[in-house]
Scaffold this motif. Structure first.
Motif, mmCIF file in Angstrom:
data_model
loop_
_atom_site.group_PDB
_atom_site.id
_atom_site.type_symbol
_atom_site.label_atom_id
_atom_site.label_comp_id
_atom_site.label_asym_id
_atom_site.label_seq_id
_atom_site.Cartn_x
_atom_site.Cartn_y
_atom_site.Cartn_z
ATOM 1 N N LEU A 25 37.470 13.557 33.757
ATOM 2 C CA LEU A 25 38.451 12.615 33.226
ATOM 3 C C LEU A 25 39.819 13.288 33.256
ATOM 4 O O LEU A 25 39.996 14.357 32.674
ATOM 5 N N ILE A 26 40.763 12.678 33.962
ATOM 6 C CA ILE A 26 42.132 13.210 34.045
ATOM 7 C C ILE A 26 43.040 12.275 33.254
ATOM 8 O O ILE A 26 43.132 11.097 33.556
ATOM 9 N N LEU A 27 43.683 12.826 32.225
ATOM 10 C CA LEU A 27 44.591 12.050 31.385
ATOM 11 C C LEU A 27 46.026 12.348 31.792
ATOM 12 O O LEU A 27 46.503 13.475 31.665
ATOM 13 N N VAL A 28 46.716 11.343 32.288
ATOM 14 C CA VAL A 28 48.110 11.482 32.696
ATOM 15 C C VAL A 28 48.828 10.205 32.271
ATOM 16 O O VAL A 28 49.170 9.356 33.088
ATOM 17 N N LEU A 29 49.029 10.062 30.960
ATOM 18 C CA LEU A 29 49.573 8.823 30.421
ATOM 19 C C LEU A 29 51.028 8.610 30.796
ATOM 20 O O LEU A 29 51.472 7.481 30.940
ATOM 21 N N ARG A 89 38.628 6.840 46.048
ATOM 22 C CA ARG A 89 37.322 7.050 45.407
ATOM 23 C C ARG A 89 37.462 7.312 43.916
ATOM 24 O O ARG A 89 36.518 7.117 43.163
ATOM 25 N N ALA A 90 38.630 7.749 43.487
ATOM 26 C CA ALA A 90 38.867 7.982 42.061
ATOM 27 C C ALA A 90 39.122 6.646 41.370
ATOM 28 O O ALA A 90 39.806 5.777 41.904
ATOM 29 N N ARG A 91 38.551 6.476 40.193
ATOM 30 C CA ARG A 91 38.761 5.245 39.423
ATOM 31 C C ARG A 91 40.043 5.387 38.612
ATOM 32 O O ARG A 91 40.213 6.339 37.878
ATOM 33 N N ASN A 131 32.484 12.530 39.990
ATOM 34 C CA ASN A 131 33.200 11.259 39.890
ATOM 35 C C ASN A 131 34.461 11.522 39.080
ATOM 36 O O ASN A 131 34.422 12.262 38.101
ATOM 37 N N VAL A 132 35.564 10.913 39.477
ATOM 38 C CA VAL A 132 36.843 11.176 38.823
ATOM 39 C C VAL A 132 37.398 9.877 38.257
ATOM 40 O O VAL A 132 37.446 8.861 38.943
ATOM 41 N N ASP A 133 37.818 9.944 36.998
ATOM 42 C CA ASP A 133 38.508 8.836 36.336
ATOM 43 C C ASP A 133 39.898 9.318 35.966
ATOM 44 O O ASP A 133 40.051 10.379 35.358
ATOM 45 N N VAL A 134 40.912 8.547 36.340
ATOM 46 C CA VAL A 134 42.303 8.863 35.998
ATOM 47 C C VAL A 134 42.791 7.776 35.053
ATOM 48 O O VAL A 134 42.735 6.596 35.376
ATOM 49 N N VAL A 135 43.259 8.190 33.873
ATOM 50 C CA VAL A 135 43.759 7.245 32.876
ATOM 51 C C VAL A 135 45.266 7.409 32.799
ATOM 52 O O VAL A 135 45.764 8.518 32.572
ATOM 53 N N THR A 136 46.003 6.297 32.982
ATOM 54 C CA THR A 136 47.459 6.357 33.004
ATOM 55 C C THR A 136 48.061 5.088 32.414
ATOM 56 O O THR A 136 47.418 4.042 32.375
ATOM 57 N N ARG A 191 32.117 15.968 32.065
ATOM 58 C CA ARG A 191 31.960 17.409 31.895
ATOM 59 C C ARG A 191 33.285 18.103 31.600
ATOM 60 O O ARG A 191 33.310 19.165 31.002
ATOM 61 N N ARG A 192 34.385 17.506 32.056
ATOM 62 C CA ARG A 192 35.689 18.147 31.890
ATOM 63 C C ARG A 192 36.757 17.079 31.722
ATOM 64 O O ARG A 192 36.779 16.085 32.424
ATOM 65 N N VAL A 193 37.662 17.318 30.766
ATOM 66 C CA VAL A 193 38.826 16.470 30.559
ATOM 67 C C VAL A 193 40.052 17.323 30.827
ATOM 68 O O VAL A 193 40.219 18.383 30.213
ATOM 69 N N ILE A 194 40.895 16.875 31.754
ATOM 70 C CA ILE A 194 42.102 17.629 32.109
ATOM 71 C C ILE A 194 43.304 16.821 31.638
ATOM 72 O O ILE A 194 43.457 15.660 31.986
ATOM 73 N N VAL A 195 44.143 17.466 30.854
ATOM 74 C CA VAL A 195 45.334 16.835 30.290
ATOM 75 C C VAL A 195 46.539 17.293 31.100
ATOM 76 O O VAL A 195 46.807 18.486 31.203
ATOM 77 N N ILE A 196 47.273 16.351 31.671
ATOM 78 C CA ILE A 196 48.392 16.680 32.545
ATOM 79 C C ILE A 196 49.723 16.686 31.800
ATOM 80 O O ILE A 196 50.588 17.501 32.068
ATOM 81 N N ASP A 197 49.919 15.783 30.852
ATOM 82 C CA ASP A 197 51.226 15.653 30.204
ATOM 83 C C ASP A 197 51.098 15.682 28.682
ATOM 84 O O ASP A 197 50.012 15.573 28.127
ATOM 85 N N TYR A 198 52.239 15.838 28.021
ATOM 86 C CA TYR A 198 52.262 15.947 26.567
ATOM 87 C C TYR A 198 51.866 14.649 25.870
ATOM 88 O O TYR A 198 51.343 14.672 24.771
ATOM 89 N N THR A 199 52.117 13.527 26.487
ATOM 90 C CA THR A 199 51.782 12.237 25.882
ATOM 91 C C THR A 199 50.270 12.081 25.728
ATOM 92 O O THR A 199 49.806 11.377 24.836
#
Length: 190
Positions: A18-22, A65-67, A48-53, A155-163
């Motif tokens: 899960l990649i968080l880049v709000l 392929r990324a959701r 599998n990759v999920d990007v939340v923005t 398995r892993r959550v990656i936080v990209i930004d401060y938000t």
């Protein structure tokens, strides 16, 4: 069973990242960075990759392929931005609109209303909203994640930004065995 003899907790299913880049606009290279991370986990790790923005534009380069989970419409429907648009822009515009046919005076009032609304939006509301937005998005993301993403597979959550930090902090507290990190390491190992 895995190579190390441990039980596979995902029953052989592909792990999920899960990649968080709000707010990707806060950093210039966020879009490229997220795309590189997604491609690595999809190709090299078989995850599998999920990007939340909350940003609707700029995701043309992201691997298909990324959701991609978009939150911009849910944020726009929230009462706080809606109330600001109504009080600062819509109501004054409705009050000035009947005066437009008056000629130069009407046009002057229309321009003045537009200018004052823009100043109030930028100098007052956006300064306040910058501090409230991470908490508001945290509530919106929580609903999205609970509805669309099975956290047992993540398995892993990656936080990209401060938000994204408040929501990531909440995930780390809720799932203590989950790896939640701001490090953009390209591995699934904790």
């Amino acid at each position: 069973m895995t190579e190390l003899g441990d039980e596979d907790v995902n029953d052989g299913a592909a792990p999920r990242v899960l990649i968080l880049v709000l707010d990707p606009r806060s950093h210039k290279r966020s879009f490229k960075r997220v795309d590189g991370l997604a491609r690595h986990f999809l190709d090299e790790e078989g995850a599998n990759v999920d990007v939340v923005t909350a940003e609707p534009r700029g995701w043309d380069l992201l691997d298909e392929r990324a959701r991609l989970h978009m939150l911009d419409k849910a944020e726009a429907r929230h009462p706080l931005p809606w109330l600001e648009r109504t009080v600062v822009s819509r109501v004054p515009r409705l009050l000035v609109r009947p005066l437009k046919p008056l000629g130069p005076v009407g046009r002057f009032l229309d321009r003045a209303q537009t200018r004052v609304s823009g100043i109030v939006h930028k100098r007052v509301f956006l300064r306040f909203y910058r501090h409230v937005r991470p908490l508001l998005l945290m509530r919106i993301v929580r609903r999205c994640v609970d509805r669309d993403i099975d956290m047992a597979e993540v398995r892993r959550v990656i936080v990209i930004d401060y938000t994204s930090v408040p929501f990531a902090w909440r995930l780390a507290r809720r799932y203590p065995d989950l790896t939640v990190t701001t490090r953009q390491e390209r591995t699934l190992q904790p």
